[in-house]
Design a protein around this motif. Structure first.
Motif, mmCIF file in Angstrom:
data_model
loop_
_atom_site.group_PDB
_atom_site.id
_atom_site.type_symbol
_atom_site.label_atom_id
_atom_site.label_comp_id
_atom_site.label_asym_id
_atom_site.label_seq_id
_atom_site.Cartn_x
_atom_site.Cartn_y
_atom_site.Cartn_z
ATOM 1 N N UNK A 63 41.768 -55.183 26.898
ATOM 2 C CA UNK A 63 41.485 -54.687 25.555
ATOM 3 C C UNK A 63 42.722 -54.164 24.839
ATOM 4 N N UNK A 64 43.857 -54.186 25.482
ATOM 5 C CA UNK A 64 45.088 -53.635 24.904
ATOM 6 C C UNK A 64 45.456 -54.314 23.582
ATOM 7 N N UNK A 65 45.296 -55.614 23.511
ATOM 8 C CA UNK A 65 45.612 -56.359 22.283
ATOM 9 C C UNK A 65 44.684 -55.922 21.146
ATOM 10 N N UNK A 66 43.428 -55.741 21.445
ATOM 11 C CA UNK A 66 42.461 -55.290 20.437
ATOM 12 C C UNK A 66 42.797 -53.874 19.951
ATOM 13 N N UNK A 67 43.175 -53.010 20.882
ATOM 14 C CA UNK A 67 43.560 -51.641 20.525
ATOM 15 C C UNK A 67 44.794 -51.665 19.639
ATOM 16 N N UNK A 68 45.745 -52.542 19.924
ATOM 17 C CA UNK A 68 46.981 -52.601 19.135
ATOM 18 C C UNK A 68 46.726 -53.073 17.702
#
Length: 73
Positions: A63-68
């Motif tokens: 989910x890191x890409x979505x958070x960014x």
């Protein structure tokens, strides 16, 4: 478990994916397979965690890409 603004909580058997689809994308972000957070309540992001009120929530690699997209990491 859904934590509400008035400090109460609800228990649901609805899958996280279904909950995420019902929430407005601009106001909420899925940060982990077990957590969806309101964007406006995020106080800070440090390493792979989000600080929000009394909670420290991990950010999953998936989910890191979505958070960014919501925050500058």
């Amino acid at each position: 478990k859904i934590h509400l603004q008035d400090k109460t909580s609800l228990v649901t058997r609805m899958p996280m994916k279904s909950i995420a689809e019902k929430l407005p994308w601009s106001d909420f972000v899925r940060v982990h397979r077990s957590y969806i957070v309101p964007v406006k309540k995020v106080m800070s992001i440090y390493n792979n965690t989000i600080k929000m009120d009394d909670f420290v929530i991990p950010i999953g690699n998936t989910y890191r890409k979505e958070v960014s997209k919501h925050f500058t990491l």
